[in-house]
Design a protein around this motif. Structure first.
Motif, short mmCIF file in Angstrom:
data_model
loop_
_atom_site.label_atom_id
_atom_site.label_comp_id
_atom_site.label_asym_id
_atom_site.label_seq_id
_atom_site.Cartn_x
_atom_site.Cartn_y
_atom_site.Cartn_z
N LEU A 1 0.81 -1.22 0.00
CA LEU A 1 0.00 0.00 0.00
C LEU A 1 0.84 1.27 0.00
N LEU A 2 2.11 1.17 0.38
CA LEU A 2 2.94 2.36 0.46
C LEU A 2 2.98 3.09 -0.88
N LEU A 3 2.74 4.41 -0.82
CA LEU A 3 2.75 5.32 -1.96
C LEU A 3 1.67 5.03 -3.00
N LYS A 4 0.66 4.26 -2.63
CA LYS A 4 -0.45 3.97 -3.54
C LYS A 4 -1.60 4.94 -3.28
N LYS A 5 -2.46 5.08 -4.27
CA LYS A 5 -3.66 5.90 -4.15
C LYS A 5 -4.76 5.04 -3.52
N MET B 1 -2.10 11.09 2.97
CA MET B 1 -2.22 12.51 2.61
C MET B 1 -3.42 12.64 1.69
N LEU B 2 -4.33 13.50 2.07
CA LEU B 2 -5.55 13.68 1.29
C LEU B 2 -5.24 14.39 -0.02
N ARG B 3 -5.96 14.02 -1.05
CA ARG B 3 -5.77 14.57 -2.40
C ARG B 3 -6.13 16.05 -2.41
N GLY B 4 -5.28 16.85 -3.02
CA GLY B 4 -5.54 18.28 -3.14
C GLY B 4 -5.25 19.07 -1.87
N SER B 5 -4.54 18.47 -0.93
CA SER B 5 -4.25 19.14 0.34
C SER B 5 -2.96 18.60 0.91
N THR B 6 -2.44 19.30 1.90
CA THR B 6 -1.25 18.80 2.61
C THR B 6 -1.65 18.14 3.91
N GLN C 1 -10.07 10.75 -1.65
CA GLN C 1 -8.92 9.98 -2.09
C GLN C 1 -7.65 10.57 -1.49
N GLY C 2 -6.64 9.73 -1.39
CA GLY C 2 -5.37 10.17 -0.86
C GLY C 2 -4.26 9.21 -1.23
N GLN C 3 -3.06 9.51 -0.74
CA GLN C 3 -1.90 8.68 -1.01
C GLN C 3 -1.32 8.19 0.30
N ASN D 1 -10.19 0.80 6.46
CA ASN D 1 -10.89 2.02 6.05
C ASN D 1 -10.35 2.58 4.74
N MET D 2 -9.53 1.79 4.05
CA MET D 2 -8.95 2.23 2.78
C MET D 2 -9.22 1.19 1.70
N GLN D 3 -9.46 1.70 0.50
CA GLN D 3 -9.64 0.81 -0.66
C GLN D 3 -8.67 1.29 -1.73
N LEU D 4 -7.91 0.38 -2.26
CA LEU D 4 -6.93 0.70 -3.28
C LEU D 4 -7.65 1.22 -4.53
N VAL D 5 -7.17 2.34 -5.06
CA VAL D 5 -7.72 2.91 -6.29
C VAL D 5 -6.89 2.40 -7.44
N LEU D 6 -7.51 1.62 -8.29
CA LEU D 6 -6.80 1.07 -9.44
C LEU D 6 -6.84 2.06 -10.58
#
Length: 113
Positions: A49-53, A85-90, A69-71, A99-104
């Motif tokens: 999962l590291l560095l995945k969306k 880290m949430l998408r579009g933010s720091t 979504q986040g990374q 609580n996470m689902q991999l975004v393919l």
């Protein structure tokens, strides 16, 4: 004689009728270690999962973040949570893996000729 101290506490073995010596009083105090729920979760850490969306889901404390979504940045073994880290933010939040689902992401289209 009144029992003014907690039963089985070291130094109070004479008042504890179930223990006949200080050694038995200490052993009566020992509690079997039951692994916390988090320890069971650590056994199934998916380092891919590291560095995945990922997409967040089933959040109860912050339901407004469900679907966001986040990374994935890091994993903390002591808490059993992933930093995302949430998408579009720091902004980052700490989540459990369930609580996470991999975004393919679809593969890039082939370069045509």
């Amino acid at each position: 004689m009144p029992f003014s101290r907690v039963r089985g506490v070291r130094g109070d073995w004479r008042r504890n009728r179930s223990c006949s010596s200080p050694d038995r009083a200490e052993s009566a105090l020992k509690v079997s270690a039951i692994p916390p729920k988090q320890a069971r979760d650590h056994a199934q850490v998916d380092t891919s999962l590291l560095l995945k969306k990922v997409r967040l889901h089933s959040l109860k404390a912050k339901p407004e973040l469900n679907g966001a979504q986040g990374q994935v940045l890091t994993y903390d073994e002591s808490t059993g949570r992933w930093e995302v880290m949430l998408r579009g933010s720091t902004r980052t939040i700490w989540l459990k893996q369930h609580n996470m689902q991999l975004v393919l992401t679809p593969p890039p289209p082939p370069s045509g000729a």
